[in-house]
Design a protein around this motif. Structure first.
Motif, PDB file in Angstrom:
ATOM      1  N   ALA A 119      -4.709   7.375  -2.439  1.00  0.00           N
ATOM      2  CA  ALA A 119      -3.790   8.069  -1.531  1.00  0.00           C
ATOM      3  C   ALA A 119      -3.644   9.549  -1.883  1.00  0.00           C
ATOM      4  N   GLY A 120      -4.257   9.979  -2.990  1.00  0.00           N
ATOM      5  CA  GLY A 120      -4.204  11.383  -3.384  1.00  0.00           C
ATOM      6  C   GLY A 120      -3.160  11.685  -4.441  1.00  0.00           C
ATOM      7  N   GLY A 121      -2.507  10.661  -4.952  1.00  0.00           N
ATOM      8  CA  GLY A 121      -1.486  10.840  -5.977  1.00  0.00           C
ATOM      9  C   GLY A 121      -2.055  10.641  -7.369  1.00  0.00           C
ATOM     10  N   SER A 122      -1.162  10.585  -8.351  1.00  0.00           N
ATOM     11  CA  SER A 122      -1.601  10.361  -9.725  1.00  0.00           C
ATOM     12  C   SER A 122      -0.585   9.489 -10.459  1.00  0.00           C
ATOM     13  N   VAL A 123      -1.094   8.780 -11.482  1.00  0.00           N
ATOM     14  CA  VAL A 123      -0.242   7.922 -12.302  1.00  0.00           C
ATOM     15  C   VAL A 123      -0.370   8.366 -13.750  1.00  0.00           C
ATOM     16  N   GLU A 133       0.841  -1.201   0.000  1.00  0.00           N
ATOM     17  CA  GLU A 133       0.000   0.000   0.000  1.00  0.00           C
ATOM     18  C   GLU A 133       0.871   1.244   0.000  1.00  0.00           C
ATOM     19  N   ILE A 134       0.297   2.312  -0.521  1.00  0.00           N
ATOM     20  CA  ILE A 134       1.022   3.587  -0.601  1.00  0.00           C
ATOM     21  C   ILE A 134       0.222   4.642   0.147  1.00  0.00           C
ATOM     22  N   LYS A 135       0.924   5.427   0.976  1.00  0.00           N
ATOM     23  CA  LYS A 135       0.274   6.489   1.759  1.00  0.00           C
ATOM     24  C   LYS A 135       0.663   7.863   1.242  1.00  0.00           C
ATOM     25  N   ALA A 136       1.832   7.941   0.610  1.00  0.00           N
ATOM     26  CA  ALA A 136       2.342   9.228   0.135  1.00  0.00           C
ATOM     27  C   ALA A 136       1.572   9.713  -1.083  1.00  0.00           C
ATOM     28  N   LYS A 137       1.384  11.041  -1.130  1.00  0.00           N
ATOM     29  CA  LYS A 137       0.740  11.675  -2.280  1.00  0.00           C
ATOM     30  C   LYS A 137       1.839  11.962  -3.301  1.00  0.00           C
ATOM     31  N   ALA A 138       1.971  11.096  -4.308  1.00  0.00           N
ATOM     32  CA  ALA A 138       3.072  11.205  -5.265  1.00  0.00           C
ATOM     33  C   ALA A 138       2.563  11.113  -6.692  1.00  0.00           C
ATOM     34  N   LYS A 139       3.304  11.771  -7.593  1.00  0.00           N
ATOM     35  CA  LYS A 139       2.992  11.667  -9.022  1.00  0.00           C
ATOM     36  C   LYS A 139       3.978  10.675  -9.636  1.00  0.00           C
ATOM     37  N   LEU A 140       3.450   9.581 -10.183  1.00  0.00           N
ATOM     38  CA  LEU A 140       4.278   8.533 -10.769  1.00  0.00           C
ATOM     39  C   LEU A 140       4.160   8.578 -12.296  1.00  0.00           C
ATOM     40  N   ILE A 141       5.301   8.579 -12.968  1.00  0.00           N
ATOM     41  CA  ILE A 141       5.327   8.572 -14.429  1.00  0.00           C
ATOM     42  C   ILE A 141       5.958   7.249 -14.857  1.00  0.00           C
TER      43      ILE A 141
END
Length: 187
Positions: free
Chosen positions: A144-148, A121-129
């Motif tokens: 988690a509030g991030g984006s892919v 699981e991921i908790k950090a709000k991160a943008k993954l490319i």
């Protein structure tokens, strides 16, 4: 002990035997190769040769298939990304792409990019490319509030290298394929 008393261990430095240097050396004339025959001559390669019978590497059954169009992705789980963020090896505030994952030591191999998988699981709000992602991984990151961001698939030459059709030859081949068997343009 003094500097002039420094010596290698006995047997550590062994002088190479120089063959073919006269009768007195004990390794002269035939140079310890015996007389005549294939093994006495240079350029011999008989490793794996079985006297003409079918060699072992040809006798055993073959399995599998190497797809020349297959993509080589480094598979990375979201749980490992979270672990690396916690250990401060990755910065969640910056974009996390193939280069960042490789620098952190998370994306090993993967000459065609990174594929994101949903284990952990991921908790950090991160943008993954990334170059590919499973539905579960995308859902977990967005939760988690991030984006892919999924990049388009890179062009692949099918293992042909320089022989792959390029430029006008490629366009002509594409036009012929579109025209169909009868030579008329497809509608």
């Amino acid at each position: 002990m003094k500097l002039n008393e420094l010596r290698d261990n006995p047997g550590a430095r062994k002088v190479r035997t120089r063959v073919g240097r006269g009768i007195g050396s004990g390794k002269g004339k035939t140079a310890a190769r015996g007389q005549k025959g294939q093994k006495s001559r240079s350029g011999v390669s008989i490793k794996g040769f079985e006297g003409g019978q079918m060699p072992l590497h040809m006798r055993i059954p073959k399995r599998g298939f190497n797809n020349p169009f297959g993509m080589d992705y480094a598979e990375v789980n979201i749980g490992m990304i979270q672990k690396f963020i916690d250990e401060k090896k990755l910065d969640a505030k910056k974009d996390i792409d193939h280069a960042a994952l490789k620098a952190a030591g998370l994306a090993k191999g993967g000459k065609d990019g990174v594929r994101l998988l949903g284990k952990g699981e991921i908790k950090a709000k991160a943008k993954l490319i990334v170059h590919g992602a499973s539905k579960g991984a995308v859902a977990a990151v967005e939760k988690a509030g991030g984006s892919v961001e999924v990049l388009p698939k890179p062009k692949h030459d099918g293992g042909q290298g320089d022989k792959a059709p390029k430029g006008k030859a490629f366009e002509r081949a594409a036009a012929e394929k579109a025209a169909g068997k009868d030579g008329k343009k497809a509608k």
